[in-house]
Design an enzyme around this catalytic site. Structure first.
Site, PDB file in Angstrom:
ATOM      1  CB  ILE A  68     -10.054  10.326   5.831  1.00 61.37           C
ATOM      2  CG1 ILE A  68      -8.802  11.126   5.427  1.00 61.37           C
ATOM      3  CG2 ILE A  68     -11.340  11.109   5.554  1.00 61.37           C
ATOM      4  CD1 ILE A  68      -8.565  12.420   6.172  1.00 61.37           C
ATOM      5  CD  GLU A  69     -15.232   8.703  11.905  1.00 63.75           C
ATOM      6  OE1 GLU A  69     -14.890   9.854  12.251  1.00 63.75           O
ATOM      7  OE2 GLU A  69     -15.937   7.959  12.604  1.00 63.75           O
TER       8      GLU A  69
ATOM      9  CE1 TYR B 176      -3.897   2.317   0.578  1.00 64.42           C
ATOM     10  CE2 TYR B 176      -2.378   3.446   2.046  1.00 64.42           C
ATOM     11  CZ  TYR B 176      -3.559   3.433   1.328  1.00 64.42           C
ATOM     12  OH  TYR B 176      -4.386   4.521   1.344  1.00 64.42           O
TER      13      TYR B 176
HETATM   14  N1  LIG Z   1      -9.740   6.874   4.379  1.00 61.67           N
HETATM   15  C1  LIG Z   1      -8.460   7.104   4.634  1.00 61.67           C
HETATM   16  O1  LIG Z   1      -8.042   7.141   5.801  1.00 61.67           O
HETATM   17  C2  LIG Z   1      -7.490   7.342   3.507  1.00 61.67           C
HETATM   18  C3  LIG Z   1      -6.223   7.821   3.840  1.00 61.67           C
HETATM   19  C4  LIG Z   1      -5.314   8.059   2.826  1.00 61.67           C
HETATM   20  C5  LIG Z   1      -5.658   7.825   1.512  1.00 61.67           C
HETATM   21  N2  LIG Z   1      -6.904   7.346   1.233  1.00 61.67           N
HETATM   22  C6  LIG Z   1      -7.198   7.128  -0.183  1.00 61.67           C
HETATM   23  O2  LIG Z   1      -8.354   7.857  -0.525  1.00 61.67           O
HETATM   24  C7  LIG Z   1      -9.012   7.217  -1.614  1.00 61.67           C
HETATM   25  C8  LIG Z   1     -10.483   7.076  -1.265  1.00 61.67           C
HETATM   26  O3  LIG Z   1     -10.580   6.239  -0.122  1.00 61.67           O
HETATM   27  P1  LIG Z   1     -11.831   6.286   0.866  1.00 61.67           P
HETATM   28  O4  LIG Z   1     -11.305   6.399   2.231  1.00 61.67           O
HETATM   29  O5  LIG Z   1     -12.835   7.255   0.379  1.00 61.67           O
HETATM   30  O6  LIG Z   1     -12.331   4.769   0.700  1.00 61.67           O
HETATM   31  P2  LIG Z   1     -13.730   4.150   0.279  1.00 61.67           P
HETATM   32  O7  LIG Z   1     -13.547   2.689   0.400  1.00 61.67           O
HETATM   33  O8  LIG Z   1     -14.820   4.823   1.015  1.00 61.67           O
HETATM   34  O9  LIG Z   1     -13.833   4.567  -1.271  1.00 61.67           O
HETATM   35  C9  LIG Z   1     -13.028   3.999  -2.245  1.00 61.67           C
HETATM   36  C10 LIG Z   1     -13.850   3.812  -3.493  1.00 61.67           C
HETATM   37  O10 LIG Z   1     -12.998   3.294  -4.530  1.00 61.67           O
HETATM   38  C11 LIG Z   1     -13.752   2.337  -5.240  1.00 61.67           C
HETATM   39  N3  LIG Z   1     -12.872   1.400  -5.924  1.00 61.67           N
HETATM   40  C12 LIG Z   1     -12.005   0.509  -5.390  1.00 61.67           C
HETATM   41  N4  LIG Z   1     -11.415  -0.197  -6.358  1.00 61.67           N
HETATM   42  C13 LIG Z   1     -11.921   0.246  -7.536  1.00 61.67           C
HETATM   43  C14 LIG Z   1     -11.722  -0.108  -8.892  1.00 61.67           C
HETATM   44  N5  LIG Z   1     -10.881  -1.089  -9.250  1.00 61.67           N
HETATM   45  N6  LIG Z   1     -12.398   0.568  -9.848  1.00 61.67           N
HETATM   46  C15 LIG Z   1     -13.272   1.541  -9.504  1.00 61.67           C
HETATM   47  N7  LIG Z   1     -13.521   1.904  -8.238  1.00 61.67           N
HETATM   48  C16 LIG Z   1     -12.847   1.267  -7.264  1.00 61.67           C
HETATM   49  C17 LIG Z   1     -14.596   1.626  -4.181  1.00 61.67           C
HETATM   50  O11 LIG Z   1     -15.699   0.940  -4.768  1.00 61.67           O
HETATM   51  C18 LIG Z   1     -15.004   2.791  -3.300  1.00 61.67           C
HETATM   52  O12 LIG Z   1     -16.230   3.350  -3.708  1.00 61.67           O
HETATM   53  C19 LIG Z   1      -8.294   5.876  -1.811  1.00 61.67           C
HETATM   54  O13 LIG Z   1      -7.397   6.005  -2.908  1.00 61.67           O
HETATM   55  C20 LIG Z   1      -7.543   5.688  -0.520  1.00 61.67           C
HETATM   56  O14 LIG Z   1      -6.381   4.892  -0.680  1.00 61.67           O
HETATM   57  C21 LIG Z   1      -7.820   7.112   2.184  1.00 61.67           C
END
Ligand SMILES: NC(=O)c1ccc[n+]([C@@H]2O[C@H](COP(=O)([O-])OP(=O)(O)OC[C@H]3O[C@@H](n4cnc5c(N)ncnc54)[C@H](O)[C@@H]3O)[C@@H](O)[C@H]2O)c1
Length: 261
Positions: free
Chosen positions: A202-203, A169
């Site tokens: 992030i929540e 990751y």
């Molecule tokens: N939540 C956190 O703490 C956090 C922290 C750092 C980075 N991020 C990054 O932020 C981004 C969004 O994450 P989030 O927290 O909103 O998560 P989330 O799981 O709520 O949303 C992620 C979305 O990506 C979609 N997805 C996954 N694989 C996919 C694919 N192959 N094709 C199309 N859609 C796909 C999922 O269906 C989901 O709707 C991600 O890239 C994650 O790595 C999140």
């Protein structure tokens, strides 16, 4: 005049950060929005949230798997067929760490995580850039020179620092930061801006199931709380807007101070 007179496209729009970003574009006056995800049910929810805040907003929802080149190209083709151009992008689709050290990480797991988080993000931005290269800049809010497009990739604080049991990751997110910088260099002369946002914890549905065990990680950040999807979306919208016209290749950290500690 709205800061967003053009067309927005958001991947990962069915949930969390992508969903908050898509709805924020609508709230801030963007009237043409493309929402993409592989989760149709979530896309329907995002569609209705957008209509709740901006009933006149035109929304194109596209089932998309960002790990598949043909699916990504089909999304961009449909977006351009419907709206004629793509101006503001948030590439948010992503998956969580497998939470294993390298010796316990299979090739399949490594490829799945990187196939979505890094290769998928690259394929999306590549297809979006190809379209942006064909279009002229739109007018800006105060008459300064505009851009032919502005892309924001969602990386992570874990692209900057490491944490235990997350090499696949963390590597995927470091790659997004590096790719963002390279594209920013390559496309500056074409008036395309490419930046990324590095969220902390992030929540969202990605983290909520583990919030109890994330307590010690949250405490690393001086602000000692999880962020909200809206707080990340606000930064994405700024970077997409003409107010960020001189921001290029940045990795904007939105983490309550996690990486400074
Ligand atoms: N939540 C956190 O703490 C956090 C922290 C750092 C980075 N991020 C990054 O932020 C981004 C969004 O994450 P989030 O927290 O909103 O998560 P989330 O799981 O709520 O949303 C992620 C979305 O990506 C979609 N997805 C996954 N694989 C996919 C694919 N192959 N094709 C199309 N859609 C796909 C999922 O269906 C989901 O709707 C991600 O890239 C994650 O790595 C999140």
């Amino acid at each position: 005049m709205s800061l967003y007179p053009g067309v927005a496209l958001v991947t990962g729009a069915a949930s969390g950060i992508g969903q908050a970003t898509a709805v924020s574009f609508a709230k801030e006056g963007c009237s043409k929005i493309v929402i993409a995800d592989r989760n149709d049910h979530g896309l329907e929810k995002t569609y209705s949230l957008i209509k709740d805040v901006a009933s006149g907003c035109e929304v194109l929802a596209g089932n998309t798997d960002v790990s598949k080149a043909e699916s990504v190209q089909s999304l961009v083709d449909k977006a351009v067929e419907r709206f004629g151009r793509i101006d503001y992008v948030c590439n948010a689709a992503g998956v969580l760490s497998n939470n294993e050290r390298s010796d316990a990480t299979t090739l399949d797991e490594f490829d799945r995580i990187n196939g979505i988080n890094y290769r998928g993000c690259w394929m999306c931005s590549r297809a979006e850039i190809k379209q942006m290269l064909k279009q002229a800049s739109l007018p800006t809010h105060d008459g300064r020179p505009g851009n032919r497009g502005s892309i924001v990739n969602i990386a992570s604080q874990l692209g900057i620092v490491g944490r235990p049991a997350a090499p696949a990751y963390c590597g995927s997110k470091a790659a997004v930061i590096s790719m963002t910088r390279c594209d920013a260099i390559d496309y500056s002369k074409d008036d395309i801006r490419v930046n990324c946002v590095c969220p902390g914890i992030i929540e969202t549905p990605m983290t909520t199931p583990n919030m109890d065990v994330l307590g010690s990680a949250i405490a690393i950040a001086p602000m000692n709380r999880p962020g909200t999807a809206q707080e990340v979306a606000d930064c994405v919208l700024f970077l997409c807007s003409s107010k960020a016209s001189f921001v290029q290749g940045s990795a904007l950290v939105v983490d309550g101070g996690y990486v400074i500690n």
